[in-house]
Write a protein that holds these residues in place. Structure first.
Motif, PDB file in Angstrom:
ATOM      1  N   UNK A 256      45.933  27.666  34.125  1.00 25.88           N
ATOM      2  CA  UNK A 256      44.877  28.131  35.032  1.00 25.88           C
ATOM      3  C   UNK A 256      45.268  29.513  35.536  1.00 25.88           C
ATOM      4  N   UNK A 257      44.343  30.457  35.387  1.00 28.34           N
ATOM      5  CA  UNK A 257      44.621  31.838  35.771  1.00 28.34           C
ATOM      6  C   UNK A 257      43.556  32.315  36.750  1.00 28.34           C
ATOM      7  N   UNK A 258      44.003  32.926  37.825  1.00 27.08           N
ATOM      8  CA  UNK A 258      43.092  33.523  38.802  1.00 27.08           C
ATOM      9  C   UNK A 258      43.181  35.041  38.667  1.00 27.08           C
ATOM     10  N   UNK A 259      42.058  35.715  38.808  1.00 26.76           N
ATOM     11  CA  UNK A 259      42.044  37.168  38.653  1.00 26.76           C
ATOM     12  C   UNK A 259      40.867  37.756  39.407  1.00 26.76           C
ATOM     13  N   UNK A 260      40.788  39.084  39.387  1.00 27.07           N
ATOM     14  CA  UNK A 260      39.695  39.804  40.030  1.00 27.07           C
ATOM     15  C   UNK A 260      38.888  40.532  38.962  1.00 27.07           C
ATOM     16  N   UNK A 261      37.593  40.470  39.086  1.00 26.20           N
ATOM     17  CA  UNK A 261      36.697  41.248  38.222  1.00 26.20           C
ATOM     18  C   UNK A 261      36.318  42.497  39.018  1.00 26.20           C
ATOM     19  N   UNK A 262      36.623  43.672  38.466  1.00 29.74           N
ATOM     20  CA  UNK A 262      36.325  44.895  39.208  1.00 29.74           C
ATOM     21  C   UNK A 262      34.879  45.346  38.967  1.00 29.74           C
ATOM     22  N   UNK A 263      34.401  46.375  39.649  1.00 32.22           N
ATOM     23  CA  UNK A 263      33.004  46.799  39.519  1.00 32.22           C
ATOM     24  C   UNK A 263      32.589  47.214  38.104  1.00 32.22           C
ATOM     25  N   UNK A 264      33.568  47.523  37.247  1.00 34.14           N
ATOM     26  CA  UNK A 264      33.249  47.862  35.854  1.00 34.14           C
ATOM     27  C   UNK A 264      33.231  46.625  34.955  1.00 34.14           C
ATOM     28  N   UNK A 265      33.599  45.480  35.502  1.00 32.39           N
ATOM     29  CA  UNK A 265      33.607  44.249  34.715  1.00 32.39           C
ATOM     30  C   UNK A 265      34.943  43.953  34.067  1.00 32.39           C
ATOM     31  N   UNK A 266      35.978  44.743  34.393  1.00 31.07           N
ATOM     32  CA  UNK A 266      37.307  44.517  33.839  1.00 31.07           C
ATOM     33  C   UNK A 266      38.102  43.542  34.701  1.00 31.07           C
ATOM     34  N   UNK A 267      39.004  42.824  34.063  1.00 28.96           N
ATOM     35  CA  UNK A 267      39.876  41.888  34.766  1.00 28.96           C
ATOM     36  C   UNK A 267      41.068  42.642  35.357  1.00 28.96           C
ATOM     37  N   UNK A 268      41.404  42.321  36.601  1.00 28.92           N
ATOM     38  CA  UNK A 268      42.537  42.933  37.283  1.00 28.92           C
ATOM     39  C   UNK A 268      43.404  41.851  37.938  1.00 28.92           C
ATOM     40  N   UNK A 269      44.659  42.196  38.161  1.00 29.17           N
ATOM     41  CA  UNK A 269      45.601  41.372  38.933  1.00 29.17           C
ATOM     42  C   UNK A 269      45.596  39.887  38.577  1.00 29.17           C
ATOM     43  N   UNK A 270      45.730  39.546  37.290  1.00 26.23           N
ATOM     44  CA  UNK A 270      45.790  38.123  36.940  1.00 26.23           C
ATOM     45  C   UNK A 270      47.059  37.478  37.498  1.00 26.23           C
ATOM     46  N   UNK A 271      46.952  36.233  37.896  1.00 25.89           N
ATOM     47  CA  UNK A 271      48.130  35.482  38.346  1.00 25.89           C
ATOM     48  C   UNK A 271      47.983  34.035  37.913  1.00 25.89           C
TER      49      UNK A 271
ATOM     50  N   UNK B  58      39.403  39.969  28.679  1.00 24.89           N
ATOM     51  CA  UNK B  58      38.043  39.492  28.938  1.00 24.89           C
ATOM     52  C   UNK B  58      37.230  40.594  29.611  1.00 24.89           C
ATOM     53  N   UNK B  59      35.976  40.654  29.265  1.00 27.46           N
ATOM     54  CA  UNK B  59      35.079  41.653  29.866  1.00 27.46           C
ATOM     55  C   UNK B  59      33.854  40.949  30.434  1.00 27.46           C
ATOM     56  N   UNK B  60      33.485  41.315  31.662  1.00 30.62           N
ATOM     57  CA  UNK B  60      32.303  40.759  32.316  1.00 30.62           C
ATOM     58  C   UNK B  60      31.273  41.857  32.556  1.00 30.62           C
ATOM     59  N   UNK B  61      30.046  41.427  32.728  1.00 27.90           N
ATOM     60  CA  UNK B  61      29.022  42.375  33.141  1.00 27.90           C
ATOM     61  C   UNK B  61      29.262  42.719  34.608  1.00 27.90           C
ATOM     62  N   UNK B  62      29.109  43.987  34.976  1.00 25.77           N
ATOM     63  CA  UNK B  62      29.340  44.380  36.372  1.00 25.77           C
ATOM     64  C   UNK B  62      28.531  43.502  37.332  1.00 25.77           C
ATOM     65  N   UNK B  63      29.157  43.145  38.428  1.00 29.43           N
ATOM     66  CA  UNK B  63      28.528  42.253  39.405  1.00 29.43           C
ATOM     67  C   UNK B  63      28.077  43.063  40.619  1.00 29.43           C
ATOM     68  N   UNK B  64      26.844  42.838  41.015  1.00 29.61           N
ATOM     69  CA  UNK B  64      26.303  43.563  42.169  1.00 29.61           C
ATOM     70  C   UNK B  64      25.808  42.578  43.222  1.00 29.61           C
ATOM     71  N   UNK B  65      26.047  42.928  44.454  1.00 30.55           N
ATOM     72  CA  UNK B  65      25.542  42.153  45.592  1.00 30.55           C
ATOM     73  C   UNK B  65      24.802  43.125  46.502  1.00 30.55           C
ATOM     74  N   UNK B  66      23.528  42.843  46.738  1.00 27.00           N
ATOM     75  CA  UNK B  66      22.683  43.742  47.537  1.00 27.00           C
ATOM     76  C   UNK B  66      22.696  45.160  46.980  1.00 27.00           C
TER      77      UNK B  66
END
Length: 236
Positions: free
Chosen positions: A177-192, A212-220
């Motif tokens: 199990x891996x936890x990470x951050x998806x940045x505004x460009x959709x890239x994975x950062x700081x996996x742990x 892994x690559x994600x689509x950029x996530x937007x809130x408001x």
């Protein structure tokens, strides 16, 4: 939990002294010889150009330790890169020893000192990915469960490609199990690593999710950082 990241040391040396033969007449004389003991050690500096490329290596230095414990005439025995040899020789010249003794009397002696130039996994992964995978984040991070919908993938690598080379043909499997951050460009950062069923797959898992690559996530209407945890299964 992702706001603090510590850069690890880039260069380590193995502080093991190998004794060869004493200098001069002692070489042919009987008697008990007690090897010298390093009492002050200096780690070599990882050559910047090799560090920036994520290159690791080693060097072995041959030197004399005189009867006062001073390193004399260090020279490179062998090195995986010329720069490692030079860095190790400079560091070795600053070492201070408790001198070798023969029948309780200090003597000069020849030694071999190996140095390992290692780089922290975090930096190696940054180099491999061509970007800062590990980086301090000083803005709010939104947990994925607070979003209206789950993050959308745009690329998922084949995890089998990241199976650890040293475990090939062992038949070992692992659920990580891996936890990470998806940045505004959709890239994975700081996996742990959160958990793993079989040790030895931790770095492979962090390397895999970094691709892994994600689509950029937007809130408001604003691009945001989002934390996410996923399971990875390794098998042969």
């Amino acid at each position: 939990m992702f706001r603090h990241f510590r850069q690890f040391s880039s260069s380590l040396c193995l502080l093991l002294v190998w004794v060869s033969s004493p200098l001069g007449a002692e070489e042919k004389t009987d008697g008990e010889i007690v090897p010298p003991v390093a009492i002050y050690k200096v780690d070599p500096t990882h050559p910047p150009e090799l560090y920036s490329r994520g290159v690791e290596g080693e060097a072995i230095i041959i030197a004399s330790v005189d009867m006062f414990g001073t390193v004399v005439d260090p020279m490179v025995d062998r090195a995986t890169h010329e720069e490692f040899g030079l860095a190790a020789m400079i560091a070795c010249s600053e070492w201070i020893f408790e001198p070798a003794t023969k029948n309780g009397v200090p003597i000069a002696i020849r030694v071999k000192i190996p140095f390992d130039f290692k780089i922290a996994f975090e930096h190696k992964l940054n180099v491999e990915m061509g970007r800062e995978v590990f980086k301090e984040i000083d803005v709010p991070i939104i947990p994925s469960f607070e979003l209206d919908q789950s993050p959308t993938l745009s690329f998922m690598p084949a995890f089998a490609e990241f199976y650890p080379d040293e475990l090939i043909n062992t038949g070992k499997t692992s659920a990580v199990s891996v936890e990470f951050v998806i940045n505004p460009e959709g890239n994975v950062m700081n996996p742990r690593i959160v958990s793993t069923s079989t040790p030895g797959f931790e770095e492979a898992a962090m390397r895999a999710v970094s691709h892994i690559k994600y689509k950029p996530i937007r809130v408001d209407g604003q691009a945001v950082y989002v934390s996410l945890m996923i399971p990875i299964q390794f098998s042969q």
